[in-house]
Design an enzyme around this catalytic site. Structure first.
Site, PDB file in Angstrom:
ATOM      1  N   LYS A 118       0.904  -0.897  -0.152  1.00 23.72           N
ATOM      2  CA  LYS A 118       0.119  -0.164  -0.218  1.00 23.72           C
ATOM      3  C   LYS A 118       1.014   0.765  -0.020  1.00 23.72           C
ATOM      4  O   LYS A 118       2.241   1.279   0.872  1.00 23.72           O
ATOM      5  CB  LYS A 118      -0.644  -0.081   1.268  1.00 23.72           C
ATOM      6  N   GLU A 187      -9.365   7.425   3.812  1.00 25.53           N
ATOM      7  CA  GLU A 187      -9.479   7.820   5.452  1.00 25.53           C
ATOM      8  C   GLU A 187      -9.486   9.154   5.829  1.00 25.53           C
ATOM      9  O   GLU A 187      -9.344   9.815   4.855  1.00 25.53           O
ATOM     10  CB  GLU A 187      -7.796   7.774   5.609  1.00 25.53           C
TER      11      GLU A 187
HETATM   12  O1  KIV Z   1      -1.423   2.442   8.736  1.00 28.46           O
HETATM   13  C1  KIV Z   1      -1.955   1.926   8.798  1.00 28.46           C
HETATM   14  O2  KIV Z   1      -2.436   1.498   9.932  1.00 28.46           O
HETATM   15  C2  KIV Z   1      -3.258   2.279   7.838  1.00 28.46           C
HETATM   16  C3  KIV Z   1      -4.137   3.084   8.194  1.00 28.46           C
HETATM   17  C4  KIV Z   1      -4.469   3.088   8.732  1.00 28.46           C
HETATM   18  C5  KIV Z   1      -5.469   2.397   7.401  1.00 28.46           C
HETATM   19  O3  KIV Z   1      -2.607   2.982   6.619  1.00 28.46           O
END
Ligand code: KIV
Length: 269
Positions: A118, A187
């Site tokens: 991600k 988010e």
């Molecule tokens: O780092 C994380 O936990 C995240 C979530 C809040 C989506 O990116």
């Protein structure tokens, strides 16, 4: 012949295919033991860079190094069998160029065995997302409130309160979808904007503080378990583990101090 049936992990195309369907369940996890529990119920598990704050006491996610993500990612992959494991790329490991992003994302995938990575950012990361997906790295995008840019954003603020900002947020979500991301985390976003984006783009939106209108939800596990002294307003706390741990530790300390420690016979029955 073995009678054991091999459990198959949820795949990236299976998550992508859930657009508009049964809501996608997701939580963060950073260790093998909690991941093994979450694995029974979640479609994907995110090894989020939030681990810097939650596990390592940092003030923000900016200081999280790549090696730390790899170490926790490996533990979560080892502890799980069925959920798709997504590992966050930390700040500074992908923004400079698509080449740099590929080198580091490939390292994360090889060394952890995760199924996807991600990255934060919308339109500005579209070229990188395209570069990665064309070369075999599945990308989950993350727009709206992007904690790695909190210094630029001036803190952790809900996005979209001002309607004039909606077109830019919508363009970000469209850009990451066009570039090949298989899902996008939204988010800290007001509900009507999250609902518009969810309707507009062809990939699942995963909300965190972005309302029920998203195609799925994610929470930080420690937040929903009541392990952190402070939790964001939007988090429903499903457990009270912080006070439970404190009670257990207090009882243990009392036993030790009063020499009321159980005998071996009592413990190893
Ligand atoms: O780092 C994380 O936990 C995240 C979530 C809040 C989506 O990116």
């Amino acid at each position: 012949m073995s009678t054991q049936t091999r459990i198959r992990r949820t795949t990236v195309p299976q998550i992508a295919a859930r657009k508009g369907g049964e809501p996608i369940v997701s939580l963060t996890s950073y260790h093998a033991h909690t991941a093994a529990i979450v694995d029974k119920h979640a479609d994907f598990i995110l090894v989020g860079d939030s681990l810097g704050m939650v596990m390592h006491g940092m003030d923000s996610t900016v200081g999280v190094p790549l090696d730390l993500m790899i170490m926790h990612g490996r533990a979560v992959v080892r502890g799980t069998q069925r959920a798709l494991i997504v590992v966050d790329m930390p700040f500074g490991s992908y923004e400079e160029s698509p080449n740099m992003a590929f080198r580091n994302a490939a390292k994360v995938m090889k060394e952890t065995g995760c199924g996807a990575i991600k990255i934060e950012g919308g339109a500005r990361m579209a070229d990188t997302i395209r570069f990665l997906t064309e070369r075999g790295i599945p990308v989950m995008a993350h727009t709206g409130l992007t904690p790695q840019s909190s210094h630029v954003m001036g803190g952790f603020k809900t996005q979209g309160r001002d309607e004039d900002t909606w077109p830019a947020h919508e363009a970000d979500a469209q850009a990451v979808a066009d570039a090949g991301a298989f899902a996008v985390v939204l988010e800290g976003m007001v509900e009507p904007l999250a609902a518009r984006i969810t309707k507009q783009i062809p990939i699942p939106t995963i909300g965190i503080g972005a309302s029920v209108e998203c195609d799925g939800q994610i929470l930080v596990l420690e937040d929903m378990l009541g392990l952190n002294p402070w939790t964001p307003k939007f988090v429903k706390v499903y457990g009270r583990l912080g006070p439970m741990i404190e009670e257990a530790v207090e009882a243990y300390a009392k036993d030790v101090r009063t020499r009321a420690f159980p005998t071996e016979d009592e413990v190893y029955r």
